[in-house]
Design an enzyme around this catalytic site. Structure first.
Site, PDB file in Angstrom:
ATOM      1  N   CYS A   1       0.848  -1.196   0.000  1.00 54.52           N
ATOM      2  CA  CYS A   1       0.000   0.000   0.000  1.00 54.52           C
ATOM      3  C   CYS A   1       0.886   1.251   0.000  1.00 54.52           C
ATOM      4  O   CYS A   1       0.575   2.236   0.681  1.00 54.52           O
ATOM      5  CB  CYS A   1      -0.951   0.005   1.184  1.00 54.52           C
ATOM      6  SG  CYS A   1      -0.213  -0.352   2.779  1.00 54.52           S
ATOM      7  N   GLY A   2       1.963   1.194  -0.757  1.00 52.39           N
ATOM      8  CA  GLY A   2       2.826   2.357  -0.892  1.00 52.39           C
ATOM      9  C   GLY A   2       3.511   2.707   0.418  1.00 52.39           C
ATOM     10  O   GLY A   2       3.938   1.836   1.177  1.00 52.39           O
TER      11      GLY A   2
END
Length: 293
Positions: A91-92
């Site tokens: 998720c980055g």
């Protein structure tokens, strides 16, 4: 050799395409989950704001109210941080930003106090377990945020505060703005500081009657306020997680497409070079035969 090079390009292209299909599917799943999580986060905001306003009105008419959650300690020896992260990655920089905000808050505390972390999420647990300072962990809570889980966390935090194990508690989470923006937020949770109500012309003329009494209602709402704050942070964090994952998987899908394009271009160049070499070999062989004649 040339054939082997083309086969290697085809293998790499096939591998990247498989990865692209996975990232595309994960983006679609995150988009579906984001819709529900965003609705939950937005629905909790009016409740939290209304509860804050109610506490402000009660505090304005309640004098000399004593409660363990309201006691401010002069000698602060240990500060607790409830760090809300995700159980999974991909998720980055979502988890990294929250952990960085918590670590920065710990470093900025100039009172030379000990720090204890209550990790909500596997990523925070794994980070602080390796570096020390982990007091408790709440993991594998799932995508559907439950108030029962938030109440369990709140009960642990309130017990630790009332027993003197923690002298202050802060809440660290990501506030959801949109799918590409999630703001790491650090707010003070304990001791409770009843919010001040903004006085307007409409509120100035309202005179509330409280039954049984404003003091008793205030003391009843204070523990619920702690639980609602943690619950709201978990809802905001879950929406932020899905938004960050949707963005990260979208970027990964686009990057995979660019890699596939570059690999196909390189493969075509290798194939053309191989064909050119074969033509040159044929022409050279033909010229050698002509000279031999």
């Amino acid at each position: 050799m040339a054939g082997a090079g083309v086969r290697e390009f085809k293998r790499r292209i096939r591998s990247v395409k498989n990865t692209q299909q996975i990232t595309k599917a994960m983006k679609m799943v995150a988009a579906a989950k984001l819709r529900r999580a965003q609705e939950g986060a937005e629905a909790s905001r009016p409740y939290t704001e209304t509860l804050q306003g109610t506490l402000a009105r009660l505090a304005a008419v309640s004098y000399d109210v004593r409660h363990p959650l309201l006691d401010k300690r002069e000698d602060v020896r240990k500060v607790g941080y409830v760090v809300v992260t995700a159980d999974r990655g991909l998720c980055g920089a979502y988890n990294t930003n929250i952990i960085r905000a918590a670590s920065q808050a710990i470093e900025d505390d100039e009172r030379n106090t000990a720090a204890g972390v209550i990790a909500v999420g596997r990523k925070a647990r794994d980070f602080y377990r390796k570096r020390g300072g982990l007091d408790a962990e709440f993991i594998n809570l799932g995508d559907n945020v439950s108030y029962a889980d938030a109440r369990e966390i709140a009960q642990y935090v309130m017990n630790a505060y009332e027993n003197g194990e923690l002298d202050e508690v802060y809440l660290v989470y990501a506030r959801f703005v949109n799918i590409i923006r999630q703001i790491p937020t650090v707010t003070k949770l304990l001791p409770l500081e009843t919010p001040e109500e903004e006085v307007t012309e409409s509120t100035r003329v309202i005179d509330y009657l409280y039954e049984p009494s404003a003091e008793e209602i205030l003391l009843t709402l204070l523990p619920k306020y702690v639980g609602s704050q943690i619950y709201h942070a978990m809802l905001e964090g879950k929406a932020s997680e899905h938004g960050a994952r949707m963005t990260a998987m979208g970027n990964a899908t686009e990057n995979a497409g660019e890699i596939i394009g570059n690999l196909e271009l390189a493969m075509n160049k290798a194939r053309q070079a191989a064909i050119t070499d074969e033509i040159l070999d044929i022409v050279g062989g033909a010229e050698a035969l002509n000279k031999a004649k």
